[in-house]
Design an enzyme around this catalytic site. Structure first.
Site, short mmCIF file in Angstrom:
data_model
loop_
_atom_site.label_atom_id
_atom_site.label_comp_id
_atom_site.label_asym_id
_atom_site.label_seq_id
_atom_site.Cartn_x
_atom_site.Cartn_y
_atom_site.Cartn_z
N ARG A 215 0.84 -1.21 0.00
CA ARG A 215 0.00 0.00 0.00
C ARG A 215 0.87 1.25 0.00
O ARG A 215 0.58 2.23 -0.71
CB ARG A 215 -0.94 -0.01 1.21
N PHE A 231 -11.80 -4.59 -5.67
CA PHE A 231 -11.83 -5.48 -4.50
C PHE A 231 -11.28 -4.70 -3.30
O PHE A 231 -10.42 -5.17 -2.56
CB PHE A 231 -10.97 -6.73 -4.73
N ASP A 253 -16.19 -2.53 -4.81
CA ASP A 253 -16.33 -3.74 -4.01
C ASP A 253 -17.78 -4.21 -4.08
O ASP A 253 -18.68 -3.40 -4.32
CB ASP A 253 -15.92 -3.50 -2.55
N ALA A 282 -16.70 -7.28 -9.04
CA ALA A 282 -15.54 -6.59 -9.61
C ALA A 282 -15.30 -6.95 -11.07
O ALA A 282 -15.14 -6.06 -11.92
CB ALA A 282 -14.30 -6.87 -8.77
N ASP A 302 -6.82 -6.41 -5.81
CA ASP A 302 -6.40 -7.24 -4.68
C ASP A 302 -7.57 -8.15 -4.29
O ASP A 302 -8.24 -7.92 -3.28
CB ASP A 302 -5.99 -6.34 -3.51
N CYS A 342 -3.85 -13.93 -2.99
CA CYS A 342 -3.65 -14.51 -1.66
C CYS A 342 -4.00 -15.99 -1.66
O CYS A 342 -4.24 -16.58 -0.60
CB CYS A 342 -4.46 -13.76 -0.61
#
Length: 398
Positions: A215, A231, A253, A282, A302, A342
């Site tokens: 970030r 997101f 989002d 998204a 993300d 992730c």
């Protein structure tokens, strides 16, 4: 099954099935263990002593006879007993490391195996703690962990976020609630902004500390730029970019409560005039933006994990490629794309290849400025590379 010198049950590895454990792996699988009716009757999460069939002692482990990962190492010393003092020492060591690293009081305090506490995740929000016990052993030890955290940090509240699907693999129920204190709201301070966090209804443990350095890196490019934060959850990337001087930020989002919290944070920090929120799925919204020929100087994507299991990997990689293609089409010439995964099941090389293919299918030339992962408060066990779950790239597009 017991040794007079220790009250802990003894679990033995099968003959010729000890190579992984001897090599330092922190897990033993059920097909590596000499199971018996007595072992199967042990309560899931019991601490045990693990030995090879050759008598080699491998220390003290958490044992779950009903899980594929049947044992997880706690301590290589076979004489220890993991009681209150043991947990206090482990948590104290984790705290000391973060202090030494200069990590603020808003951080991942415990990152499971890498911190010697397998299956345990602890996030710190200064005076509020979020705890996730993803194994039967850590579930059983939660009262000891709470006691140790109260002694070490005197938190105002401790919240359990035991809603991760991995708990079902251990035969555990999903639940969340207060373990200490009276309310679960907390605050994160990052980049000069105060973010309000609801630890009982937010995603995961409430805030994504793993993206802190990323970030800041994106915010460093934001002065005078237009930005899309897809997101966005509660707007970490977008609001920090606005604070750093972005001309305009669009937050995208599917969750209206997350967007409401992001806009409230923007207003409270004097950023409301430069930040707008758009609710939608998204990928579908990105498609429409491409069709409308919208562009931004910076696009951030993300997403949550696309691969929940190994069988999801092919579909997930196709989704990451599609996401990279759409986002690349939305980046203005000379602008920047930050994209992350992730999904720990997707290997870094696979994810980065999907990104490269997606950018190329958008017919964009690119150069990679940075390939990164989580910050140092998310240490990685050297024999568990999958614990380095976060993968990210920052690219400039021509």
């Amino acid at each position: 099954m017991t040794n007079p010198s220790s009250p802990l049950p003894l679990v033995r590895l099968l003959p010729a099935r000890d190579k992984r454990v001897k090599g330092g792996h922190p897990w033993a699988f059920s097909n590596e263990i000499a199971m018996s009716a007595e072992l199967r009757a042990l309560p899931p999460g019991s601490p045990v002593r693990l030995e090879g069939d050759d008598g080699m002692k491998h220390g003290v482990w958490h044992f779950n006879p009903h899980s594929l990962i049947a044992a997880r190492v706690l301590d290589r010393n076979p004489e220890v007993e993991p009681g209150a003092n043991w947990y206090r020492r482990r948590l104290s060591d984790a705290l000391a490391l973060r202090t030494r690293l200069g990590v603020p009081n808003f951080c991942r305090l415990v990152h499971a195996e890498a911190d010697g506490l397998p299956g345990l995740v602890v996030d710190r929000f200064d005076d509020v703690i979020a705890l996730q016990a993803n194994t039967a052993g850590m579930e059983m030890a939660t009262p000891l962990i709470v006691e140790a955290l109260r002694e070490l940090l005197a938190p105002r509240a401790i919240v359990s976020r035991n809603d991760s699907s991995v708990r079902t693999l251990e035969g555990l129920e999903l639940n969340s609630g207060l373990l200490h204190g009276t309310e679960a709201r907390a605050r994160v301070e990052e980049g000069g902004i105060g973010f309000e966090v609801d630890l009982l209804s937010g995603q995961k443990t409430g805030w994504f500390f793993d993206q802190r350095e990323n970030r800041a890196r994106v915010a460093g490019l934001a002065s005078g730029a237009t930005m899309l934060d897809a997101f966005c959850h509660t707007g970490g990337f977008g609001l920090l970019a606005a604070k750093a001087g972005a001309a305009s930020v669009t937050l995208l989002d599917r969750s209206q409560p997350a967007l409401d919290l992001a806009m409230a944070t923007a207003a409270a920090n004097g950023l409301g005039e430069r930040v707008t929120a758009q609710r939608g799925e998204a990928l579908e919204t990105l498609e429409r933006m491409v069709g409308a020929r919208r562009t931004f100087d910076i696009v951030v994507a993300d997403p949550p994990a696309f691969a929940k299991s190994r069988k999801d990997i092919p579909a997930a990689l196709r989704a990451y490629q599609r996401l990279a293609r759409l986002c690349a089409q939305l980046v203005a010439p000379g602008g920047y794309l930050f994209i992350a995964s992730c999904s720990h099941h997707a290997a870094p090389a696979e994810f980065f290849e999907a990104v490269a293919q997606g950018v190329w299918r958008a017919r964009r030339e690119a150069r990679i400025l940075c390939s990164s992962g989580a910050g140092p408060d998310h240490p990685v066990h050297p024999i568990l590379p999958e614990s380095a779950y976060l993968k990210a790239q920052l690219l400039q597009l021509g």
